[in-house]
Design a protein around this motif. Structure first.
Motif, mmCIF file in Angstrom:
data_model
loop_
_atom_site.group_PDB
_atom_site.id
_atom_site.type_symbol
_atom_site.label_atom_id
_atom_site.label_comp_id
_atom_site.label_asym_id
_atom_site.label_seq_id
_atom_site.Cartn_x
_atom_site.Cartn_y
_atom_site.Cartn_z
ATOM 1 N N THR A 60 0.863 -1.181 0.000
ATOM 2 C CA THR A 60 0.000 0.000 0.000
ATOM 3 C C THR A 60 0.898 1.229 0.000
ATOM 4 N N GLY A 61 0.750 2.067 -1.026
ATOM 5 C CA GLY A 61 1.624 3.226 -1.140
ATOM 6 C C GLY A 61 3.078 2.799 -1.176
ATOM 7 N N PRO A 62 3.939 3.405 -0.343
ATOM 8 C CA PRO A 62 5.364 3.053 -0.353
ATOM 9 C C PRO A 62 5.702 1.819 0.484
ATOM 10 N N TYR A 63 4.717 1.215 1.144
ATOM 11 C CA TYR A 63 4.970 0.102 2.050
ATOM 12 C C TYR A 63 4.610 -1.224 1.381
ATOM 13 N N SER A 64 5.443 -2.229 1.626
ATOM 14 C CA SER A 64 5.200 -3.528 0.991
ATOM 15 C C SER A 64 5.762 -4.647 1.852
ATOM 16 N N ALA A 65 5.265 -5.857 1.598
ATOM 17 C CA ALA A 65 5.763 -7.037 2.300
ATOM 18 C C ALA A 65 7.184 -7.345 1.850
ATOM 19 N N TRP A 66 7.918 -8.012 2.710
ATOM 20 C CA TRP A 66 9.303 -8.382 2.410
ATOM 21 C C TRP A 66 9.337 -9.333 1.223
ATOM 22 N N ASP A 67 10.227 -9.053 0.265
ATOM 23 C CA ASP A 67 10.305 -9.888 -0.938
ATOM 24 C C ASP A 67 11.278 -11.049 -0.796
ATOM 25 N N GLY A 68 11.868 -11.225 0.406
ATOM 26 C CA GLY A 68 12.762 -12.351 0.655
ATOM 27 C C GLY A 68 14.230 -12.052 0.467
ATOM 28 N N THR A 69 14.574 -10.850 0.005
ATOM 29 C CA THR A 69 15.978 -10.495 -0.207
ATOM 30 C C THR A 69 16.493 -9.629 0.936
ATOM 31 N N GLU A 70 17.786 -9.676 1.168
ATOM 32 C CA GLU A 70 18.412 -8.871 2.221
ATOM 33 C C GLU A 70 18.234 -7.391 1.954
ATOM 34 N N GLU A 71 18.263 -7.016 0.678
ATOM 35 C CA GLU A 71 18.172 -5.598 0.320
ATOM 36 C C GLU A 71 16.810 -5.005 0.644
ATOM 37 N N ASP A 72 15.783 -5.842 0.754
ATOM 38 C CA ASP A 72 14.430 -5.341 0.969
ATOM 39 C C ASP A 72 14.051 -5.288 2.441
ATOM 40 N N ILE A 73 14.943 -5.669 3.330
ATOM 41 C CA ILE A 73 14.652 -5.620 4.760
ATOM 42 C C ILE A 73 14.664 -4.165 5.228
ATOM 43 N N ARG A 74 13.578 -3.732 5.847
ATOM 44 C CA ARG A 74 13.451 -2.352 6.325
ATOM 45 C C ARG A 74 13.409 -2.358 7.849
ATOM 46 N N THR A 75 14.507 -1.947 8.484
ATOM 47 C CA THR A 75 14.572 -1.920 9.939
ATOM 48 C C THR A 75 15.056 -0.554 10.410
ATOM 49 N N ARG A 76 14.911 -0.344 11.705
ATOM 50 C CA ARG A 76 15.299 0.941 12.288
ATOM 51 C C ARG A 76 16.808 1.161 12.220
ATOM 52 N N GLU A 77 17.572 0.071 12.182
ATOM 53 C CA GLU A 77 19.025 0.225 12.086
ATOM 54 C C GLU A 77 19.427 0.882 10.770
ATOM 55 N N GLU A 78 18.769 0.502 9.665
ATOM 56 C CA GLU A 78 19.080 1.101 8.362
ATOM 57 C C GLU A 78 18.396 2.455 8.175
ATOM 58 N N TYR A 79 17.248 2.645 8.816
ATOM 59 C CA TYR A 79 16.476 3.889 8.670
ATOM 60 C C TYR A 79 16.141 4.411 10.069
ATOM 61 N N PRO A 80 17.075 5.098 10.715
ATOM 62 C CA PRO A 80 16.923 5.470 12.136
ATOM 63 C C PRO A 80 15.712 6.342 12.440
ATOM 64 N N HIS A 81 15.286 7.181 11.514
ATOM 65 C CA HIS A 81 14.197 8.126 11.798
ATOM 66 C C HIS A 81 12.886 7.706 11.133
ATOM 67 N N SER A 82 12.691 6.412 10.992
ATOM 68 C CA SER A 82 11.512 5.893 10.305
ATOM 69 C C SER A 82 10.614 5.152 11.287
ATOM 70 N N ASP A 83 9.490 4.634 10.760
ATOM 71 C CA ASP A 83 8.587 3.807 11.556
ATOM 72 C C ASP A 83 8.905 2.324 11.413
ATOM 73 N N TYR A 84 10.071 1.998 10.849
ATOM 74 C CA TYR A 84 10.450 0.597 10.734
ATOM 75 C C TYR A 84 10.903 0.078 12.099
ATOM 76 N N PRO A 85 10.691 -1.210 12.386
ATOM 77 C CA PRO A 85 11.025 -1.754 13.712
ATOM 78 C C PRO A 85 12.506 -2.098 13.846
#
Length: 299
Positions: A60-85
């Motif tokens: 939905t919009g810019p958010y999507s389920a994980w596609d199984g690749t390392e590059e698609d993992i969205r976490t707070r460590e990679e995006y510190p100021h985001s709503d990712y966990p």
């Protein structure tokens, strides 16, 4: 319009464009509202808890389920100021198997701190509420909920919740918040369009009375019609309705200014009313665009 005012107009438009390009925040038309889903939790308790919305669709919009690749993992460590966990929480949500096949879209909230899930940009239309307690590894889920209005509100009472029975969410539309947001957007629009009015030579009290009355009428009509159009039809209907209504607002304001607004000093040609309406709405659009990234509750 004089050459001086033409140069000023070009400068204003250039500034608006540059500001928008410099701040890639979610677009909001004028200072208009955007669809949202808000889940409020009562009697949350002290245990650390993360929450997310599982979507029936995989994006939905810019958010999507994980596609199984390392590059698609969205976490707070990679995006510190985001709503990712955090990574450990992301792994728990990603491993969760929903019995109805709903998807984790890699977005979460620390609900034990915030007391709510506030999905204010492209929320899923149909979803489940999922809570995760990392200290015990426990998940608690709700049944299928849906976006029932342009801004959909739910409340969950956590007192005595049984993980096996799941969460019960009740609809709780927040009329006070909507009125507050409408008032804030109106104040922003008036402030932006008043600043443009000064640049166009409107400085008399009677001119500002007309400007205030016209903006009050058009902005109330715009926001109320947008709210009605999106209440059950979702963001695509809202986007189409906004485009058509904003064009109508610009045309209506220009006509009303031409009919009731005393000419600016020094005198301008009649077409300057249309130019003023276009520029004023463009400036308030830019202001709403910027503030939507910092004050999503209001813009």
């Amino acid at each position: 319009m004089s050459e001086k005012n033409r140069s000023l107009l070009r400068a204003v438009l250039l500034c608006v464009v540059l500001v928008i390009l410099a701040f890639p925040v979610p677009a909001s038309a004028d200072a208009g509202p955007k669809p949202s889903v808000r889940i409020r939790f009562e009697n949350m308790g002290e245990a650390l808890c993360y929450g997310t919305l599982l979507s029936e669709s995989d994006s939905t919009g810019p958010y999507s389920a994980w596609d199984g690749t390392e590059e698609d993992i969205r976490t707070r460590e990679e995006y510190p100021h985001s709503d990712y966990p955090p990574r450990a929480v992301w792994e728990a949500f990603a491993a969760y198997q929903d019995p109805d096949g709903c998807f984790f879209l890699q977005k979460s909230w620390t609900v034990s701190e915030t007391g709510e899930i506030a999905w204010t940009y492209y929320p899923p239309d149909r979803f489940k509420i999922l809570l995760y307690y990392p200290e015990t590894g426990t998940f608690v889920s709700s049944g299928i909920c849906e976006s029932y209005a342009f801004d959909s509100y739910y409340t969950v009472d956590m007192a005595g919740v049984d993980p096996a029975a799941g969460l019960t969410a009740r609809r709780s539309y927040d009329y006070r918040q909507e009125v507050t947001a409408l008032a804030a957007r109106f104040v922003l629009t008036i402030a932006a369009e008043t600043a443009v009015a000064l640049l166009f030579g409107f400085r008399e009290k009677r001119q500002f009375r007309v400007l205030l009355a016209v903006n009050l009428a058009t902005q109330l009509a715009l926001n109320l019609l947008l709210g009605l159009s999106g209440y059950r039809s979702g963001p695509w209907a809202f986007a189409l309705a906004y485009l058509l209504l904003e064009l109508a607002v610009i045309a209506a304001e220009a006509a009303l200014y031409r009919r009731f607004l005393p000419p600016p000093a020094p005198p301008q040609k009649v077409r300057s009313y249309g130019v003023y309406s276009l520029v004023a709405n463009g400036v308030s659009f830019g202001a709403g665009w910027l503030l939507s990234g910092f004050l999503p509750d209001l813009f």
